[in-house]
Each structure stands twice: as structure tokens, then as C-alpha cells.
Motif scaffolding. Structure first.
Motif, PDB file in Angstrom:
ATOM      1  N   ALA A   1      -3.235   5.472  -3.423  1.00 50.52           N
ATOM      2  CA  ALA A   1      -4.250   5.329  -2.395  1.00 50.52           C
ATOM      3  C   ALA A   1      -5.618   5.536  -3.017  1.00 50.52           C
ATOM      4  O   ALA A   1      -5.733   6.102  -4.091  1.00 50.52           O
ATOM      5  CB  ALA A   1      -4.040   6.362  -1.308  1.00 50.52           C
TER       6      ALA A   1
ATOM      7  N   SER B   1       0.841  -1.195   0.000  1.00 52.72           N
ATOM      8  CA  SER B   1       0.000   0.000   0.000  1.00 52.72           C
ATOM      9  C   SER B   1       0.874   1.242   0.000  1.00 52.72           C
ATOM     10  O   SER B   1       0.429   2.324  -0.330  1.00 52.72           O
ATOM     11  CB  SER B   1      -0.914   0.017   1.222  1.00 52.72           C
ATOM     12  OG  SER B   1      -0.226   0.452   2.362  1.00 52.72           O
ATOM     13  N   ASN B   2       2.146   1.085   0.379  1.00 50.17           N
ATOM     14  CA  ASN B   2       3.047   2.222   0.314  1.00 50.17           C
ATOM     15  C   ASN B   2       3.557   2.451  -1.100  1.00 50.17           C
ATOM     16  O   ASN B   2       4.243   3.411  -1.372  1.00 50.17           O
ATOM     17  CB  ASN B   2       4.247   2.010   1.245  1.00 50.17           C
ATOM     18  CG  ASN B   2       3.827   2.124   2.685  1.00 50.17           C
ATOM     19  OD1 ASN B   2       2.643   2.275   2.966  1.00 50.17           O
ATOM     20  ND2 ASN B   2       4.779   2.052   3.587  1.00 50.17           N
ATOM     21  N   LEU B   3       3.244   1.518  -1.980  1.00 52.28           N
ATOM     22  CA  LEU B   3       3.738   1.642  -3.344  1.00 52.28           C
ATOM     23  C   LEU B   3       2.600   1.836  -4.332  1.00 52.28           C
ATOM     24  O   LEU B   3       2.817   2.082  -5.494  1.00 52.28           O
ATOM     25  CB  LEU B   3       4.519   0.381  -3.739  1.00 52.28           C
ATOM     26  CG  LEU B   3       5.779   0.140  -2.931  1.00 52.28           C
ATOM     27  CD1 LEU B   3       6.354  -1.226  -3.241  1.00 52.28           C
ATOM     28  CD2 LEU B   3       6.794   1.216  -3.246  1.00 52.28           C
ATOM     29  N   ARG B   4       1.384   1.713  -3.830  1.00 53.48           N
ATOM     30  CA  ARG B   4       0.249   1.771  -4.729  1.00 53.48           C
ATOM     31  C   ARG B   4      -0.496   3.063  -4.517  1.00 53.48           C
ATOM     32  O   ARG B   4      -0.496   3.604  -3.423  1.00 53.48           O
ATOM     33  CB  ARG B   4      -0.682   0.599  -4.453  1.00 53.48           C
ATOM     34  CG  ARG B   4      -0.606  -0.459  -5.516  1.00 53.48           C
ATOM     35  CD  ARG B   4      -1.721  -1.430  -5.342  1.00 53.48           C
ATOM     36  NE  ARG B   4      -2.262  -1.429  -3.989  1.00 53.48           N
ATOM     37  CZ  ARG B   4      -2.852  -2.479  -3.475  1.00 53.48           C
ATOM     38  NH1 ARG B   4      -2.936  -3.577  -4.153  1.00 53.48           N
ATOM     39  NH2 ARG B   4      -3.359  -2.424  -2.267  1.00 53.48           N
TER      40      ARG B   4
END
Lengths: 247, 402
Positions: free
Chosen positions: B400, B395-398
């Protein structure tokens, strides 16, 4: 100068760390509305500590700090009231890694100012556009470069519509080629009339933007002067020594 | 990674003389063990004990007349699982099911088709299970296709509430009261009881553990000391002694009629025990959140509580997640100790089955089934947590959701 024009009024601020080290020795500073003050000094001189007393991130043991007419004391309500009006930018950015760039900006206005999310969102997107991060609004901080992160951090602070902005060595953790993009944003902010107190080693920025430059050494304010005088004709021996080291 | 070719296999297994000896030796050992097992499983083992006691092992001595409530509960869980599955996975791939989903669906279908006949379930029950399977896959498909796109985000936010509501509904269905015939906790048993008490304990221990961890870091000395003392005392005592204490001491302290049911006392002890370990896991997570996060949050004017809930805890829990899942698995296994204090969890009910003279000496069959069931439950937990970890870290790379 009437006192109502003073945004920050620090008088005789003393601070001891628990280990007995005295970080601040009667430091004085006045910052007027719209003024840009740059604080310089060797490392360990207490300049960051001094700056952090202006939004109560550091407590102090003697003297007084009045920010925007509100005296900083142990009254928690005062502290919260001041923090809302004072934006801060850190050396290490300190973005919230679990939130997207946009959510980093929305968090405080929505939860502290209780403003409607949709309304803040418009403002946040405009701010991101202004600092050149518009296309990255949905990314996470970890995906951005240091310079981009710091610009987001500035936008995050601005999204609270602060009356004063504090910068704690905002470019010290950046790669040299990223320093400029952050300084450009700060320059623009200064041009727009924001009251700013900046701890930095960037002489060029100080010369160009500062109304006054402050030299701190060993917890004391040694010299306060307009940049022209500060850099070309310093009055104090310690200022001369410091400038000899960095210029 | 390249496909291991025959040659690379040969190189790895028979590369040198010691390798060859080792490979042959281990191969012989494994074959011998496998032969022994198969010989036992198809020759000597008498699987009738499992067929005859399938219901008992699943739900204990739950009254037969009220069994429909458990079926209803199972239907509810299956429906929610299907919907959640679709919501979680449907958004990722608009067209068709991802490979993993197809594998899972295939495995579930296979299990539902093969296991009930093997255990000689009644025809009606087999039909019910097939219906539930159909329901699961149907809802997965529908939710993935329709709900996930149009309502996915809005639903995802309130979805935990739906599950919480279903959980309470489930407790009511199992326990009765409020219009349903009450079924006393001492009549709950088997796999159902193990899963119920594990989930209940976890749900209570997680918030309690977080509070203890925060207490341990508090600036108020009294709160800090109490938290530290509690955590260290609990962690210094074996669970079984605490369980015995809970069963016996409470009886002395409270007048007879007031003492809660033994099941509730055991659940309380388990909760208090797990909370101490959860607290330590969470403390590790809290320590991993840099001080700058706190300062940034406070400098924006967020209150202490907001800083904690919006900035610190989300990051700390993410770090603590692997340790927390470890605690969940440990707790699930710890529930076997309940059989020692005479409750009918899966192990307890198995022991009561084995105590029946009809099934004398059928230890291996029953305990093998138990091992498989516990292994499945624990594996499901760790698989789920790994997926969750991946989701959180990616989720830190996708982008939000907006």
C-alpha cells in the motif's frame, strides 16, 4: 477487594436467542485489574457468547454487566465508551482485507480517538515490531499466514490502548504449528500486566498464564478456580467430565 | 501460451471430416457476408450523409456562435485526461511509456489523423483536433514524468475533486448562464447529449442506489419497506412507460411554468430508474461482506457510520463493481429510449437527420455509424472497469502507499 479494582463484573447474565434457546443462564464472573481469566467449556456452552457480552457484541436479557465502572445498557454512548476500552481478538481474525496491515492498525485510533496519523503510525509500527510483523507492515492481510494475521489482529486491538483484552478462541482457526507464535504474543501481553479474558482450549496456556480458570457448561458458570486446582482437583462433576475429554 | 503454429491451426480447423465441413461452411459464410458488406460500403453506400451531418450528430442543434464553449470543454477534458493518464500510469514505469500506453497513443493519433479528413471536417476544426491530440500526449508525458513521482500521491487523493469541479464547469459551459449566453437543454443534442445525460444520471444514481440498498437492509421497518417498495416497483416497470409518465404526469401535476424542462424530467426518471438497479447490485456487494468485519469494526469502537463508510462499503462496492459497470452500460444504451419521447440524443438526432428529404433512405449509413459509436462507448466502459477491477484486486497483493 474494592469494586474499583473490578474491570468486569457480570452478574446473573441471561440470554435467549430469538428462537427461544437460552444461551446464558445466570452467568456470573468478576475480573480484577491485571487478572488473566481463561474460560473453558464444551462447544455450545455459551462461553463465546458470554465473552461477547463484555463489549456489547451480544445483548442480554437479564442480569447486569459492568465494565471498567461503566454499566452496559441500551445507552449507545456507554456501548461506544466501553468498546474503546475493550480490545477484542476473534477466532477468524477479521482483519480488514481492503486495508494494509499498517492501515488496519491506524483506522480506529485515527477515526475514533482522533489522534494524529503520524503519531499513531510510530506507535503502530512499534506494536507490529513487538508482535513480529514489522517487515510486513505494508502488506495486505491476504498475503499473511493465519498466525501472522492473528498477531496483526492483536496489534490492531492494542493500538487502541485498551484496558482489557478479550480473546475469542484466538488459536482455533490456526494450523497447529502457528498456534505457538500467537500464544507467545499473548503470554508476553499477560506478562506486561494486561487484563485478559481468554476463551480457549489451550490447556498449557491456561495452566501457565491464567490466574483463574472458568468452566462453562450449558450457559452456566460451573466452576471458577486457580489453574492448579482446576486441572488437578476439580470440585464439580461436570468439570471432571470435561477435563476427561480434553486431557 | 505457445504461439499457435500452422499445424495446430490445421488440427483445430480440419481435424476431422465434420470439423472440415464446419470450417469450410463457416468460412464461406463469413466471406460472403464480408464481400457483401464491402460491396455495399464502397459501391452503394453514400457517405455524404455523415459528412454533411457530422456536426449535428455530435452536438445536435447547439448554436454555432456558442460552439467555442464546447471546444473549450473538450480541451478541458482532454487536458484532465492527459494528466490523469500520466498520474495513473507514470508511477508504474519510470522510464518510457508502457506498451499499452504506446498502443493507445498510436490508435488515438491514427484516429485523429484519418477520421476528420474522411468526414471532411473544416480545416480549422482539423487543426483544433490535432492541437488537442498534441495537448493530450504532451500532458500525459509531462505528468507521467514529473507529477507522478513528486506529487502523485498527494494529487491522487484530491484528483476526484478536480474531476468533479471540471464536471460542474462543463455543465456551466454547456448550459450557460452566469455571464454566458444560456443554451436551453432542448438545444443540446447528439453524442454530446447522450454522454452528458448518461454521466449525469450515473453520478446521481450511484449515491441514490447506495442509499436505497442501505435502506433495504435497515433495521427501521418503515425505511426498509419504503426502499423495498420503491426498488420493486421501479424494477417491475419498463423504462419507456416511466419516461412517458415523467413527460406527461408532471405536466398535469405542476402548473405550466413550474414544470422543469423536459430534459431534466427525463434525467430525473432515468436517475430514479437506474438507482433501483444500482441498489440491487450494491445489495449483492453488501451481502458479500462477512459479519465478522462489522463486529471487528464495532469492537474497535467505530461508530455505525464509520463502520459503513470505512469498512463495509469499500468492500461491498468492490464486489459490486462488475454488476455496477453492467448497469452503466445498460444505462448508456437505455438513453436511446429518449428519442422515443422526442429528445435529441444520438439516436433521436439521427432520426431527425433521416427525416430530412435530402437524406432519404440513407438508414444503413447512419445506423452503422451509431452502432460503431455506441459500441465504442460501451467497450470503453467495460475496458475501463476491467482495468479498475484488476487494480483493486491486485491492491490486495501490492504494497500500500504510505
Amino acid at each position: 477487594m474494592t469494586s474499583s479494582q473490578l474491570m468486569i463484573e457480570a452478574r446473573g447474565v441471561n440470554k435467549w436467542y430469538p428462537n427461544g434457546f437460552q444461551a446464558l443462564r445466570g452467568a456470573d464472573l468478576e475480573v480484577r485489574r491485571g487478572e488473566k481469566v481463561v474460560i473453558m467449556g464444551p462447544s455450545g456452552s455459551g462461553k463465546s457468547t458470554f465473552l461477547r457480552t463484555f463489549n456489547a457484541l451480544e445483548d442480554f436479557q437479564g442480569g447486569s454487566v459492568v465494565v471498567d465502572g461503566i454499566a452496559l445498557n441500551n445507552d449507545l454512548r456507554n456501548i461506544d465508551a466501553i468498546r474503546r476500552e475493550v480490545g477484542m481478538v476473534f477466532q477468524q481474525f477479521n482483519l480488514f482485507p481492503h486495508l494494509s496491515v499498517l492501515d488496519n492498525l491506524l483506522l480506529a485510533p485515527v477515526w475514533v480517538r482522533k489522534r494524529p496519523r503520524a503519531e499513531v503510525r510510530q506507535q503502530a509500527l512499534a506494536l507490529l515490531e513487538r508482535v513480529g510483523i514489522g517487515p510486513q507492515a505494508d502488506k495486505f492481510p491476504g498475503q499473511l499466514s493465519g498466525g501472522q494475521q492473528q498477531r496483526v489482529a492483536i496489534a490492531r486491538a492494542l493500538c487502541m490502548e485498551p484496558r482489557i483484552m478479550l480473546f475469542d478462541e484466538p488459536t482455533s482457526a490456526l494450523d497447529p504449528e502457528k498456534v505457538r507464535e500467537v500464544l507467545d504474543v499473548m503470554r508476553q501481553l499477560a506478562f506486561d500486566g494486561m487484563t485478559m479474558v481468554v476463551v480457549t482450549h489451550e490447556v498449557g496456556f491456561a495452566r501457565e498464564v491464567a490466574d483463574r480458570v472458568v468452566l462453562m457448561d450449558e450457559g452456566e458458570v460451573v466452576e471458577v478456580a486457580p489453574p492448579q486446582q482446576f486441572f488437578n482437583d476439580p470440585q464439580h462433576e461436570r468439570t471432571r467430565r470435561f477435563l476427561a475429554q480434553i486431557l | 501460451m505457445s504461439r499457435p503454429s500452422l499445424q495446430s491451426w490445421r488440427r483445430q480447423l480440419f481435424g476431422s471430416v465434420p470439423d472440415t465441413v464446419l470450417s469450410l461452411g463457416l468460412g464461406a459464410l463469413i466471406s460472403w457476408a464480408a464481400w457483401g458488406f464491402l460491396h455495399w460500403a464502397f459501391g452503394q453506400a453514400q457517405w455524404l450523409v455523415l459528412r454533411a451531418n457530422a456536426a449535428t450528430l455530435t452536438i445536435g442543434r447547439y448554436p454555432e456562435a456558442q460552439e467555442w464553449r464546447l471546444w473549450l470543454l473538450l480541451g478541458l477534458l482532454v487536458s484532465l485526461t492527459g494528466l490523469s493518464w500520466g498520474l495513473l500510469r507514470g508511477r508504474a514505469t519510470a522510464a518510457g511509456w508502457p506498451l499499452n500506453d504506446r498502443i493507445a497513443a498510436g490508435l488515438l493519433s491514427l484516429l485523429t489523423l484519418v477520421v476528420p479528413p474522411l468526414l471532411a471536417f473544416g480545416g480549422l476544426n482539423q487543426l483544433r483536433l490535432l492541437f488537442l491530440l498534441g495537448l493530450l500526449l504532451l500532458l500525459r508525458g509531462l505528468a507521467g514524468r514529473w507529477l507522478a513521482h513528486r506529487w502523485g500521491l498527494r494529487l491522487a487523493q484530491s484528483w476526484p475533486l478536480v474531476w468533479a469541479g471540471a464536471y460542474l464547469l462543463g455543465l456551466w459551459l454547456i448550459g450557460g448562464g452566469l455571464g454566458l449566453t444560456p443554451v436551453r437543454p432542448s438545444d443540446w443534442g447528439g453524442l454530446m447529449f447522450t454522454l452528458l445525460i448518461t454521466s449525469l444520471t450515473l453520478l446521481l444514481a450511484l449515491p441514490l442506489g447506495v442509499l436505497l440498498a442501505l435502506g433495504r437492509r435497515s433495521e427501521l421497518p418503515l425505511l426498509r419497506w419504503v426502499s423495498v417498495a420503491y426498488i420493486e416497483v421501479i424494477r417491475g416497470a419498463p423504462l419507456i412507460t416511466l419516461l412517458f409518465l415523467g413527460q406527461n404526469l408532471v405536466g398535469f401535476l405542476l402548473p405550466g411554468g413550474l414544470a422543469p424542462d423536459r430534459v431534466w424530467r427525463a434525467a430525473a426518471v432515468l436517475t430514479g430508474f437506474a438507482a433501483a438497479y444500482v441498489a440491487e447490485a450494491v445489495r449483492g456487494g453488501l451481502n458479500a461482506v462477512p459479519r465478522g468485519q462489522l463486529e471487528a469494526s464495532r469492537s474497535l469502537g467505530l461508530s455505525t457510520a464509520q463502520t459503513l463508510g470505512l469498512v463495509v462499503l469499500p468492500q461491498a462496492l468492490k464486489v459490486a463493481l462488475p454488476a455496477l459497470v453492467g448497469q452503466c452500460i445498460a444505462l448508456l444504451q437505455d438513453t436511446t429510449l429518449l428519442s422515443i419521447i422526442g429528445l435529441f440524443d444520438l439516436l433521436g438526432i439521427a432520426r431527425s437527420v433521416l427525416a430530412n428529404p435530402d437524406w432519404l433512405g440513407r438508414y444503413a449509413e447512419v445506423y452503422l455509424l451509431l452502432a460503431v459509436l455506441y459500441w465504442c462507448s460501451c467497450s470503453a466502459l467495460s475496458l475501463g472497469s476491467r482495468a479498475l477491477e484488476q487494480r483493486l484486486s491486485s491492491s490486495n497483493l501490492r504494497p500500500a502507499h504510505r
